[in-house]
Structure formats: C-alpha cells, structure tokens
Design a protein around this motif. Structure first.
Motif, PDB file in Angstrom:
ATOM      1  N   SER A 139       0.850  -1.189   0.000  1.00  0.00           N
ATOM      2  CA  SER A 139       0.000   0.000   0.000  1.00  0.00           C
ATOM      3  C   SER A 139       0.885   1.238   0.000  1.00  0.00           C
ATOM      4  CB  SER A 139      -0.874  -0.030   1.257  1.00  0.00           C
ATOM      5  OG  SER A 139      -1.320   1.272   1.542  1.00  0.00           O
ATOM      6  N   LEU A 140       0.466   2.269  -0.728  1.00  0.00           N
ATOM      7  CA  LEU A 140       1.261   3.507  -0.758  1.00  0.00           C
ATOM      8  C   LEU A 140       1.448   4.097   0.634  1.00  0.00           C
ATOM      9  CD1 LEU A 140       0.248   5.619  -3.870  1.00  0.00           C
ATOM     10  CD2 LEU A 140       1.915   3.779  -3.647  1.00  0.00           C
ATOM     11  N   THR A 141       0.491   3.825   1.529  1.00  0.00           N
ATOM     12  CA  THR A 141       0.580   4.367   2.884  1.00  0.00           C
ATOM     13  C   THR A 141       1.754   3.770   3.671  1.00  0.00           C
ATOM     14  OG1 THR A 141      -0.953   2.656   3.636  1.00  0.00           O
ATOM     15  CG2 THR A 141      -1.904   4.789   3.064  1.00  0.00           C
ATOM     16  N   GLU A 142       2.337   2.689   3.162  1.00  0.00           N
ATOM     17  CA  GLU A 142       3.464   2.068   3.874  1.00  0.00           C
ATOM     18  C   GLU A 142       4.788   2.761   3.594  1.00  0.00           C
ATOM     19  OE1 GLU A 142       3.315  -2.443   3.963  1.00  0.00           O
ATOM     20  OE2 GLU A 142       1.810  -2.032   2.445  1.00  0.00           O
ATOM     21  N   GLY A 143       4.792   3.681   2.635  1.00  0.00           N
ATOM     22  CA  GLY A 143       6.018   4.419   2.343  1.00  0.00           C
ATOM     23  C   GLY A 143       6.851   3.767   1.259  1.00  0.00           C
ATOM     24  N   ASP A 144       7.881   4.536   0.802  1.00  0.00           N
ATOM     25  CA  ASP A 144       8.662   4.068  -0.348  1.00  0.00           C
ATOM     26  C   ASP A 144       9.965   3.368   0.041  1.00  0.00           C
ATOM     27  OD1 ASP A 144      10.184   6.299   0.388  1.00  0.00           O
ATOM     28  OD2 ASP A 144       9.158   7.586  -1.062  1.00  0.00           O
ATOM     29  N   ASP A 145      10.135   3.090   1.345  1.00  0.00           N
ATOM     30  CA  ASP A 145      11.389   2.432   1.767  1.00  0.00           C
ATOM     31  C   ASP A 145      11.256   0.918   1.909  1.00  0.00           C
ATOM     32  OD1 ASP A 145       9.707   2.476   3.940  1.00  0.00           O
ATOM     33  OD2 ASP A 145      11.163   3.311   5.360  1.00  0.00           O
ATOM     34  N   LYS A 146      10.081   0.384   1.653  1.00  0.00           N
ATOM     35  CA  LYS A 146       9.851  -1.039   1.936  1.00  0.00           C
ATOM     36  C   LYS A 146      10.662  -2.004   1.067  1.00  0.00           C
ATOM     37  CE  LYS A 146       7.421  -0.222   5.454  1.00  0.00           C
ATOM     38  NZ  LYS A 146       7.898   1.173   5.473  1.00  0.00           N
ATOM     39  N   PRO A 147      10.859  -1.736  -0.235  1.00  0.00           N
ATOM     40  CA  PRO A 147      11.680  -2.687  -1.001  1.00  0.00           C
ATOM     41  C   PRO A 147      13.078  -2.851  -0.404  1.00  0.00           C
ATOM     42  CG  PRO A 147      10.485  -1.246  -2.485  1.00  0.00           C
ATOM     43  CD  PRO A 147      10.257  -0.698  -1.097  1.00  0.00           C
ATOM     44  N   MET A 148      13.672  -1.754   0.060  1.00  0.00           N
ATOM     45  CA  MET A 148      15.018  -1.846   0.618  1.00  0.00           C
ATOM     46  C   MET A 148      15.022  -2.499   2.002  1.00  0.00           C
ATOM     47  SD  MET A 148      16.253  -0.807  -2.024  1.00  0.00           S
ATOM     48  CE  MET A 148      17.978  -1.078  -1.628  1.00  0.00           C
TER      49      MET A 148
END
Ligand code: MG
Ligand code: ZN
Length: 218
Positions: A139-148
């Motif tokens: 979900s976009l609400t989880e932020g953009d750092d999750k793949p790393m």
C-alpha cells in the motif's frame, strides 16, 4: 545449532509444499499465494478480483489469519468456497496448514485457488505453501522504503500490486522510487498500480492474470 534447526524446518516445509503442489496440479488448479503487511489490502484485492473474474473461472479461497473469521465472511458473501485458517499466533502460513485446509475445499470444482497469507512482510516470503505464483501487495501508505527494508518479499514475488493509488496526492511517497528499487531487486517483477477503493487498475491486473496463468482440468 539454531540455524540448523531452522533449515530443517524449511526443508520439511518444502517437502510438504511439493506434495501440495502435486495435489493441486492433479486437480487442475492454479494456486496464488497473496502476501502483504497487515492492512495493505489483501482481502479488498481478493474481493475486487473475484467480482471481476468469477463468471469466467471458478475461484476458491483459503484465508489465513492469527484469529477470527472476518475475512472469510467477506469472501463468503461473494458466493465462492472459502476456508479460514487460524494460526493462533503464527505469523505466516506453512505448507502443512494448507494441506489441511485444502481438504475442506471442492478442489475438483476449482480453477484458481487464492491463499491469503497472514499479514506480514517477513516470513511468509520464506515458507512455500505449494503455490504457482506469489503476489505481493504494497500500500502507498506504507512508504517508499519497503523494497530496501524487506527485499526477500520483493525478490520472491512475481507480481507487485501497488494499492491505494487513489491516495497518492495526499502522501509523501515516491512511487517511482518504489518501482525502481523493486525492479533492482527483481527485474522480472510485474507491477500494477491499483485502487481497491475506486477500482482503478483492477481490469489491467485481472486481464494480465487470466492471460498469464493456466490451469488444466484432468
Ligand atoms: Mg485480510
Ligand atoms: Zn512467521
């Protein structure tokens, strides 16, 4: 010593997962393991997906939750067979749980089986359950750092669904960074931007799904 034990557990799990795979293949079913953190929209995606494809294919669902039947009740309202697994504390589904749950499904009447894993971005990626395809939702609400931060989930999955795309103007989240980092981890990852709330992107996802997976009734 501890590492050895963990390895043995995973080896045993993989063997049962292979047996599950044979059972599903013999029944002519394509199996999808759906994973995400809690609240990313697994059940909502299932609802949208089932509503869109259920006239074309026969769908069944296994719901995995630590406790309760809320999600299974949501799926049952759509008129498809569903079994709820309560893991009673375990933070992922394993192959043994799926082997048991599958006994309560009319396997010979199904084309596609969705397995909704327990909400967790960590160990569901490590435990095979006998699936043909792993799909993850972020979900976009989880932020953009999750793949790393949770690379294994992105590496193991074949499809990444970016959900809650309708919120993008309200969030400080860099969608291009999510895509770039995800593809760096897994160049073959297929990415869809969807909103389970508005329905945006659902047709692209279901069309891809129905043209890229196969099942064969004996
Ligand atoms: Mg759910
Ligand atoms: Zn776990």
């Amino acid at each position: 010593m501890k590492i050895k034990v963990t390895t043995k557990i995973l080896d045993a799990n993989d063997r049962i997962a292979e047996e599950n795979k044979k059972i599903f293949k013999n029944a002519g079913i394509f199996v999808i393991n759906l994973m995400s953190s809690p609240g990313a929209g697994k059940t909502s995606l299932l609802e949208r997906t089932i509503q869109t494809i259920k006239d074309k294919v026969k769908v069944g669902v296994i719901e995995g939750d630590i406790t309760g039947t809320t999600d299974a009740e949501r799926i049952e309202r759509l008129g498809v067979p569903v079994v709820q697994i309560n893991t009673e504390g375990a933070c992922h589904l394993d192959a043994n749980m799926i082997a048991e749950a599958a006994k309560d499904l009319p396997l010979n009447d199904l084309d596609i089986l969705f397995i909704e894993n327990v909400g967790n971005l960590v160990c569901p990626a490590e435990f095979k359950v006998g699936e043909d395809l792993k799909v993850m939702i972020l979900s976009l609400t989880e932020g953009d750092d999750k793949p790393m931060k949770y690379p294994l989930m992105f590496q193991e999955s074949s499809v990444l669904i970016l959900n809650k795309i309708d919120l993008k103007d309200y969030l400080d989240v860099d969608i291009e960074k999510i895509k770039k980092d995800s593809l760096n981890l897994n160049p073959k990852l297929k990415i869809f931007e969807v909103s389970c709330k508005t329905g945006q992107g659902i047709n692209e996802w279901t069309e891809w799904l129905l043209t890229n997976i196969s099942w064969k009734k004996p």
